[in-house]
Scaffold this active site. Structure first.
Site, PDB file in Angstrom:
ATOM      1  CD1 TRP A 343      51.958 119.715  20.814  1.00  0.00           C
ATOM      2  CD2 TRP A 343      54.137 119.937  20.392  1.00  0.00           C
ATOM      3  NE1 TRP A 343      52.640 118.838  21.638  1.00  0.00           N
ATOM      4  CE2 TRP A 343      53.973 118.956  21.397  1.00  0.00           C
ATOM      5  CE3 TRP A 343      55.428 120.250  19.961  1.00  0.00           C
ATOM      6  CZ2 TRP A 343      55.048 118.292  21.978  1.00  0.00           C
ATOM      7  CZ3 TRP A 343      56.501 119.576  20.535  1.00  0.00           C
ATOM      8  CH2 TRP A 343      56.306 118.621  21.523  1.00  0.00           C
ATOM      9  CG  HIS A 344      57.355 123.375  19.466  1.00  0.00           C
ATOM     10  ND1 HIS A 344      57.061 122.846  18.232  1.00  0.00           N
ATOM     11  CD2 HIS A 344      58.310 122.559  19.997  1.00  0.00           C
ATOM     12  CE1 HIS A 344      57.823 121.781  18.011  1.00  0.00           C
ATOM     13  NE2 HIS A 344      58.575 121.582  19.054  1.00  0.00           N
TER      14      HIS A 344
END
Length: 526
Positions: A343-344
């Site tokens: 996600w990052h």
């Protein structure tokens, strides 16, 4: 538009507040519409073309939410609608964050012949996408009560959280936007919110931006760093990230309070954590809550059901066995943290970051279950020395993982790791060479100049470890949706008086003087 800019501080915020409370005296819907409009202006200031993307995402998800609510009596159709809605949100996120990276990776493997330049990433796309996915899932669960379009738009776009969180939950926020008293001017809201905002601004401008050049220099050439320089680069980035994100979180909560809204606490001195489990309960707290509710628990419950169907032990009895622990704890942790890492960002270094934390958490859970859990209750209390050792061990583990978080790729991160374990040797600290033949005053200035990075890092680490955070300073006045925590000594506790007003104005003045350039917050890239 950035919180740490003259445009925001001197024009946007005062005008938005004045019109908001002025409109609130006439018509509540007018005030809410004004806040939606200004939030879109805030979002589109950087790149106006993405306003249409944000508006389209909101319209799509609101329509899908209505369809989900209207098909509650037809679970199969409802499930299909939820799947299509969440799938469309994830497809949009994939396109902007991962498509170009994946295509170029396949090209490098010889599987395709096409290449693509990196796609411009819309600010905050991960945050407003995750916020709306959570809303859709809650619509299916039947827990959504407030369904007003205006409240929903404000819930998604409210500018204090739009770019980098916190990740909000509708049951906390939408009822607040529907309460008439939150549109009435209160001096307390400006006083408390202003103090919290200024604390966050100082963290960003004076602390995070101050140590950023040292972190950037270290990660620009990780293969040239020896032992102490490698640890120094990792430490400087960890402190930059800490004060940057902590500062943003304080500013977001402070801004929301100025408008009569309370946000959940998102940052609670994570470097004081004595374990990785505690670290994730303190760091990006709303993300941890989101991942736990929508990823970890569903996987853990599915595994529990699978084991129950096969007459295998579950619950405390199940995790006390090696097989049960691997299935019920390690598997959902690995799944959740791998996705949290991805996600990052799209690079493999983010996946490694997530997997490292999955390993840390699994080891931590194993220690609690198989070691601590078998000790008598009286023997489980940690003394000061043991607690300090736990905090230090946790911090070192975090430093290693954050090296991958910051590096340009896995290769650069491994180069830094090589320096951190001493494969390129260790520098010698020859103080005599620097000060030989110099008068005391000149020698002192030379020593400080040569070790300014170390001094700065030690000071910031001392603040992170020993100083109260903004939530504790504000104490019972804190606007966070979290239990109040008081600073340890009375003089550190904020009170609505002239002395603290003077402190706030002086700190704001110092911040304004040091706004030499507008630097984006680190979490804007996610």
């Amino acid at each position: 538009m950035l919180f740490n800019s003259y445009l925001f501080l001197l024009i946007f915020l005062p005008v938005t507040l004045a019109v908001y409370y002025g409109a609130g005296r006439l018509n509540l819907r007018l005030a809410a519409l004004w806040l939606c409009l200004t939030s879109f202006v805030f979002y589109g200031w950087w790149n106006p073309q993405f306003v249409a993307l944000l508006a389209g995402s909101i319209a799509f998800n609101f329509v899908v939410s209505l369809l989900i609510l209207h098909t509650a009596a037809r679970p199969k159709l409802q499930g299909l609608i939820v799947g299509l809605g969440v799938g469309a949100d994830l497809a949009l996120l994939f396109h902007y964050k991962y498509f170009a990276t994946l295509l170029n990776f396949l090209t490098d493997l010889g599987m395709t012949s096409s290449t693509m330049d990196a796609i411009i990433l819309p600010l905050g796309i991960s945050f407003f996408t995750f916020t709306q996915i959570g809303y859709l899932l809650d619509c299916r669960a039947g827990v959504v009560k407030e369904r007003s379009l205006l409240s929903y738009v404000l819930f998604v776009t409210f500018f204090p959280h739009l770019i980098a969180g916190p990740i909000l939950h509708h049951k906390e926020m939408m009822p607040q936007f529907a309460q008439p008293e939150n549109y009435r001017f209160k001096a307390e809201n400006l006083s408390v919110g202003g103090m919290l905002f200024v604390i966050g601004l100082a963290k960003k401008v004076l602390l995070a931006d101050g140590i950023a050049p040292y972190a950037d220099a270290g990660f620009a050439a990780p293969g040239e760093l020896q032992f102490w320089a490698s640890w120094g680069a990792s430490l400087c980035y960890a402190l930059q990230l800490y004060f940057d994100f902590s500062g943003y979180s304080d500013m977001a909560l402070g801004l929301a309070k100025m408008f009569g809204i309370r946000f959940p606490l998102n940052f609670n001195s994570p470097y004081k954590a004595g374990s990785i489990i505690e670290f994730w309960a303190r760091w990006h707290m709303t993300l941890t809550r989101y991942l736990t509710a929508y990823l970890y628990y569903p996987v853990a419950m599915a595994i529990s059901k699978w084991r129950t169907d096969r007459n295998l032990p579950v619950g405390a009895q199940g995790v006390a066995t090696v097989g049960g622990f691997l299935a019920s704890i390690v598997t959902p942790t690995l799944f959740t943290m791998a996705l949290a890492g991805v996600w990052h960002g799209a690079g493999f270094q983010f996946l490694v970051f997530g997997l490292l934390h999955a390993m840390y958490l699994s080891v931590n859970h194993a220690w609690r279950i198989f070691v601590v859990g078998r000790k008598p209750a009286a023997a489980r209390n940690l003394g000061v020395v043991k607690r300090a050792a736990c905090v230090l061990l946790t911090f070192v583990a975090v430093l290693v993982a954050q090296a991958f978080f910051r590096a340009h790729g896995v290769g650069d991160a491994m180069l830094l790791m090589q320096g951190m374990i001493g494969l390129r040797g260790m520098e010698t600290l020859d103080l005599a060479t620097h000060v030989s033949g110099l008068a005391w005053g000149d020698a002192w200035r030379v020593l400080v100049g040569h070790h300014l990075q170390l001094i700065y890092a030690v000071v910031l680490l001392g603040i992170a470890w020993f100083a109260p955070n903004a939530h504790q300073i504000l104490g019972r006045y804190s606007p966070a949706l979290f239990k109040p925590q008081e600073a340890p000594t009375p003089w550190m506790r904020w009170r609505p008086n002239l002395a603290w007003l003077t402190v706030m104005l002086a700190l704001l003045f110092v911040c304004l003087v040091n706004l030499h350039k507008e630097t984006r917050f680190l979490y804007f890239q996610f």
